[in-house]
Design a protein around this motif. Structure first.
Motif, mmCIF file in Angstrom:
data_model
loop_
_atom_site.group_PDB
_atom_site.id
_atom_site.type_symbol
_atom_site.label_atom_id
_atom_site.label_comp_id
_atom_site.label_asym_id
_atom_site.label_seq_id
_atom_site.Cartn_x
_atom_site.Cartn_y
_atom_site.Cartn_z
ATOM 1 N N PRO A 280 0.799 -1.231 0.000
ATOM 2 C CA PRO A 280 0.000 0.000 0.000
ATOM 3 C C PRO A 280 0.829 1.278 0.000
ATOM 4 O O PRO A 280 0.289 2.355 -0.256
ATOM 5 C CB PRO A 280 -0.805 -0.115 1.304
ATOM 6 C CG PRO A 280 0.063 -0.933 2.198
ATOM 7 C CD PRO A 280 0.780 -1.904 1.319
ATOM 8 N N PHE A 281 2.130 1.186 0.285
ATOM 9 C CA PHE A 281 2.941 2.398 0.388
ATOM 10 C C PHE A 281 4.046 2.480 -0.661
ATOM 11 O O PHE A 281 4.810 3.436 -0.686
ATOM 12 C CB PHE A 281 3.563 2.521 1.790
ATOM 13 C CG PHE A 281 4.336 1.302 2.242
ATOM 14 C CD1 PHE A 281 5.634 1.083 1.832
ATOM 15 C CD2 PHE A 281 3.743 0.383 3.089
ATOM 16 C CE1 PHE A 281 6.339 -0.030 2.244
ATOM 17 C CE2 PHE A 281 4.441 -0.734 3.520
ATOM 18 C CZ PHE A 281 5.744 -0.942 3.097
ATOM 19 N N ASN A 323 0.182 -4.321 6.524
ATOM 20 C CA ASN A 323 -0.329 -3.385 7.527
ATOM 21 C C ASN A 323 -0.525 -2.023 6.861
ATOM 22 O O ASN A 323 0.363 -1.521 6.176
ATOM 23 C CB ASN A 323 0.670 -3.271 8.685
ATOM 24 C CG ASN A 323 0.133 -2.495 9.861
ATOM 25 O OD1 ASN A 323 -0.843 -1.748 9.743
ATOM 26 N ND2 ASN A 323 0.775 -2.648 11.012
ATOM 27 N N LYS A 324 -1.696 -1.425 7.046
ATOM 28 C CA LYS A 324 -1.984 -0.116 6.459
ATOM 29 C C LYS A 324 -1.363 1.026 7.257
ATOM 30 O O LYS A 324 -1.282 2.153 6.760
ATOM 31 C CB LYS A 324 -3.499 0.100 6.372
ATOM 32 C CG LYS A 324 -4.219 -0.899 5.478
ATOM 33 C CD LYS A 324 -5.719 -0.664 5.499
ATOM 34 C CE LYS A 324 -6.462 -1.681 4.643
ATOM 35 N NZ LYS A 324 -7.934 -1.474 4.696
ATOM 36 N N ASN A 325 -0.943 0.755 8.500
ATOM 37 C CA ASN A 325 -0.448 1.812 9.376
ATOM 38 C C ASN A 325 1.065 1.776 9.590
ATOM 39 O O ASN A 325 1.649 2.793 9.954
ATOM 40 C CB ASN A 325 -1.143 1.706 10.743
ATOM 41 C CG ASN A 325 -2.648 1.728 10.628
ATOM 42 O OD1 ASN A 325 -3.210 2.553 9.919
ATOM 43 N ND2 ASN A 325 -3.320 0.813 11.306
ATOM 44 N N GLU A 326 1.674 0.627 9.399
ATOM 45 C CA GLU A 326 3.115 0.475 9.599
ATOM 46 C C GLU A 326 3.689 -0.300 8.419
ATOM 47 O O GLU A 326 2.956 -0.917 7.649
ATOM 48 C CB GLU A 326 3.404 -0.292 10.899
ATOM 49 C CG GLU A 326 2.837 0.335 12.159
ATOM 50 C CD GLU A 326 3.625 1.542 12.634
ATOM 51 O OE1 GLU A 326 4.760 1.738 12.137
ATOM 52 O OE2 GLU A 326 3.120 2.281 13.491
ATOM 53 N N ARG A 327 5.012 -0.293 8.306
ATOM 54 C CA ARG A 327 5.662 -1.059 7.242
ATOM 55 C C ARG A 327 5.872 -2.497 7.737
ATOM 56 O O ARG A 327 6.977 -2.903 8.100
ATOM 57 C CB ARG A 327 6.978 -0.408 6.835
ATOM 58 C CG ARG A 327 6.764 0.980 6.265
ATOM 59 C CD ARG A 327 7.891 1.449 5.398
ATOM 60 N NE ARG A 327 7.508 2.647 4.661
ATOM 61 C CZ ARG A 327 8.113 3.058 3.563
ATOM 62 N NH1 ARG A 327 9.128 2.393 3.071
ATOM 63 N NH2 ARG A 327 7.715 4.155 2.954
ATOM 64 N N GLU A 328 4.778 -3.239 7.707
ATOM 65 C CA GLU A 328 4.768 -4.610 8.189
ATOM 66 C C GLU A 328 3.948 -5.490 7.250
ATOM 67 O O GLU A 328 3.048 -5.011 6.554
ATOM 68 C CB GLU A 328 4.160 -4.689 9.596
ATOM 69 C CG GLU A 328 4.962 -3.971 10.666
ATOM 70 C CD GLU A 328 4.242 -3.943 11.998
ATOM 71 O OE1 GLU A 328 4.923 -3.792 13.025
ATOM 72 O OE2 GLU A 328 2.994 -4.064 12.019
ATOM 73 N N LEU A 329 4.263 -6.776 7.277
ATOM 74 C CA LEU A 329 3.552 -7.768 6.482
ATOM 75 C C LEU A 329 3.168 -8.924 7.377
ATOM 76 O O LEU A 329 3.984 -9.404 8.176
ATOM 77 C CB LEU A 329 4.440 -8.260 5.333
ATOM 78 C CG LEU A 329 3.833 -9.291 4.382
ATOM 79 C CD1 LEU A 329 2.760 -8.643 3.511
ATOM 80 C CD2 LEU A 329 4.917 -9.920 3.509
ATOM 81 N N LEU A 330 1.924 -9.389 7.254
ATOM 82 C CA LEU A 330 1.436 -10.525 8.030
ATOM 83 C C LEU A 330 1.243 -11.705 7.090
ATOM 84 O O LEU A 330 0.641 -11.569 6.022
ATOM 85 C CB LEU A 330 0.122 -10.173 8.720
ATOM 86 C CG LEU A 330 -0.471 -11.242 9.648
ATOM 87 C CD1 LEU A 330 0.394 -11.415 10.900
ATOM 88 C CD2 LEU A 330 -1.906 -10.885 10.041
ATOM 89 N N SER A 331 1.744 -12.857 7.500
ATOM 90 C CA SER A 331 1.586 -14.074 6.701
ATOM 91 C C SER A 331 0.909 -15.144 7.537
ATOM 92 O O SER A 331 1.110 -15.226 8.751
ATOM 93 C CB SER A 331 2.954 -14.578 6.210
ATOM 94 O OG SER A 331 3.845 -14.798 7.300
ATOM 95 N N SER A 332 0.072 -15.968 6.888
ATOM 96 C CA SER A 332 -0.552 -17.099 7.567
ATOM 97 C C SER A 332 -0.013 -18.385 6.965
ATOM 98 O O SER A 332 0.292 -18.444 5.765
ATOM 99 C CB SER A 332 -2.076 -17.043 7.454
ATOM 100 O OG SER A 332 -2.506 -17.325 6.142
ATOM 101 N N ALA A 365 -8.590 -11.922 6.357
ATOM 102 C CA ALA A 365 -9.280 -10.714 5.891
ATOM 103 C C ALA A 365 -9.018 -9.604 6.888
ATOM 104 O O ALA A 365 -8.894 -9.852 8.093
ATOM 105 C CB ALA A 365 -10.778 -10.966 5.740
ATOM 106 N N GLN A 366 -8.960 -8.378 6.385
ATOM 107 C CA GLN A 366 -8.587 -7.216 7.194
ATOM 108 C C GLN A 366 -9.774 -6.276 7.337
ATOM 109 O O GLN A 366 -10.499 -6.015 6.371
ATOM 110 C CB GLN A 366 -7.409 -6.506 6.521
ATOM 111 C CG GLN A 366 -6.740 -5.447 7.355
ATOM 112 C CD GLN A 366 -5.484 -4.916 6.664
ATOM 113 O OE1 GLN A 366 -5.232 -5.203 5.506
ATOM 114 N NE2 GLN A 366 -4.698 -4.153 7.376
ATOM 115 N N ALA A 387 -3.785 -7.663 15.345
ATOM 116 C CA ALA A 387 -2.412 -7.764 14.836
ATOM 117 C C ALA A 387 -1.884 -6.453 14.304
ATOM 118 O O ALA A 387 -0.676 -6.183 14.344
ATOM 119 C CB ALA A 387 -2.343 -8.825 13.742
ATOM 120 N N PHE A 388 -2.768 -5.587 13.795
ATOM 121 C CA PHE A 388 -2.351 -4.358 13.132
ATOM 122 C C PHE A 388 -2.808 -3.119 13.892
ATOM 123 O O PHE A 388 -3.035 -2.071 13.287
ATOM 124 C CB PHE A 388 -2.918 -4.297 11.718
ATOM 125 C CG PHE A 388 -2.250 -5.229 10.749
ATOM 126 C CD1 PHE A 388 -0.978 -5.711 10.978
ATOM 127 C CD2 PHE A 388 -2.905 -5.615 9.588
ATOM 128 C CE1 PHE A 388 -0.366 -6.572 10.077
ATOM 129 C CE2 PHE A 388 -2.299 -6.464 8.669
ATOM 130 C CZ PHE A 388 -1.029 -6.942 8.921
#
Length: 413
Positions: A280-281, A323-332, A365-366, A387-388
């Protein structure tokens, strides 16, 4: 630098060592004496400072750097809860890697398909409802996807049909037929264009406004299309398949009359590619995840097709969310921990591992605000994770009357 003097010094010393016994003529001696006086032979070095160099002036004082570093260190770390906020039952959820059975709308309604039925939950008030139950001839439901307005939802079926529903009026608007030859396991919207991916390997753009809805076809995958995602700009489409291939398609290349040529055909994954997430960024940055014999998250520059990084996670990658707020990625993930992993980007350092599911976490889903993540797994449970969440410094004090998203629901059905 005096090059003549340097040459003289080098040749003189060499000649002194080699020809000490040679008697030089008076004219030669006179010439050398004159040359020594001219070049100031009393200097001991060829290059020398006449005076001590000045102390360099600091353009930016040390106090500035110390204050900047202190401000960076003073930023509090975000607390990431290790347990889900709520766990609900999801009986009879289909444990199939290539399906996409959950989506969260912009109007804060979560849709989840269980066998032949699609259920809706309004996260703002906790109410639940049944949208549709299809008959066995068409079912089960194999994919769901909300349009951007949060009112209309597309439902892919095992029969190869795709239904469009108005969730507010609880009404079937139309059924898209004739595009695919087998089940439709992946869907994504781009304005009025609904893109569908099938087990037949085809990807089809459908204009839902017109009667002849098929406006473009993308052919490249040799097996089932497991993941579809349009970029934020709507210019590029990413598709992942059970043939281990990742394709990048350009909107301008789409054609109704011919086989649309891909922009990039990426073969680096060694297992099925389902997990896809556009950054997103940063434009043209795509994350993709591979299945059980691959286990890698890869990052791509979709403009050039270059793989920027690859991280071996150690387990099947089922879904990815930025993550829409931080530079992070979540994986399942799947076997053997069935965990969620939160990564810092671009360092890909793990910041958290969230466990609780006992089977592979197939769907994520977010929420619209980007804070809550819903996960559905083969263990027939649906979990909600904070998480976010925003950093604690920016958070308002928690309110006791809002314990989590769906406080009145204990079961999915």
């Amino acid at each position: 630098m005096d090059f003549d003097f340097a040459h003289y010094m080098l040749t003189k010393r060499g000649k002194d060592k080699e020809n000490q016994s040679v008697v030089r003529s008076q004219s030669k001696e006179a010439y050398l004496k004159l040359l020594a006086e001219t070049f100031n032979m009393n200097r001991s070095r060829i290059l020398a400072f006449k005076n001590k160099p000045h102390t360099p002036v600091k353009l930016i004082p040390d106090e500035f750097y110390s204050s900047v570093h202190q401000s960076k260190r003073s930023k509090p770390l975000r607390h990431i809860p290790q347990t889900p906020e709520r766990t609900l039952d999801a009986p009879d959820i289909i444990d199939d890697f290539c399906l996409n059975l959950m989506d969260w709308s912009s109007s804060n309604v979560l849709a989840l398909a269980l066998q032949n039925t699609v259920y809706l939950w309004d996260a703002s008030n906790g109410s639940a409802s049944e949208l549709v139950t299809v008959d066995d001839e068409n079912g089960p439901v194999t994919s769901v996807s909300w349009a951007a307005d949060g009112q209309y939802i597309a439902i892919g079926l095992n029969s190869s049909d795709v239904q469009l529903w108005d969730s507010t009026a609880n009404r079937l608007l139309r059924t898209l037929r004739g595009g695919h030859q087998s089940r439709v396991g992946s869907l994504d919207w781009k304005n009025h264009i609904l893109t569908t991916g099938g087990m037949d390997g085809q990807i089809i753009n459908n204009d839902v406004r017109v009667h002849s809805h098929i406006v473009a076809t993308f052919r490249g995958h040799r097996q089932e299309v497991c993941g579809l995602k349009w970029s934020t700009s709507g210019q590029q489409l990413a598709s992942g398949g059970n043939d281990n291939l990742l394709y990048i398609w350009d909107r301008s290349m789409a054609s109704m009359h011919s086989r649309s040529q891909w922009l990039h055909r990426l073969e680096d994954h060694t297992a099925a590619v389902k997990a896809l997430a556009w950054c997103p960024f940063q434009r043209n940055l795509l994350a993709s995840g591979g299945g059980g014999s691959d286990c890698c998250i890869k990052f791509w520059n979709t403009h050039t097709g270059a793989c920027l990084n690859s991280v071996d996670t150690g387990s099947q990658v089922c879904a990815l969310l930025w993550n829409k707020n931080e530079r992070e990625l979540l994986s399942s993930h799947g076997f053997m921990q069935n965990q969620l992993t939160l990564w810092m980007y671009p360092s890909m350092v793990k910041t958290a591992e969230l466990t609780g599911h006992t089977s592979r976490v197939l769907f994520m889903a977010q929420s619209p605000d980007g804070r809550t993540v819903a996960t559905a797994a083969g263990d027939e449970t649906l979990k909600f994770w904070n998480a976010f969440g925003m950093p604690e410094v920016k958070k308002a004090a928690p309110k006791a009357e809002h314990p989590g998203p769906f406080p009145h629901i204990r079961r999915i059905r």
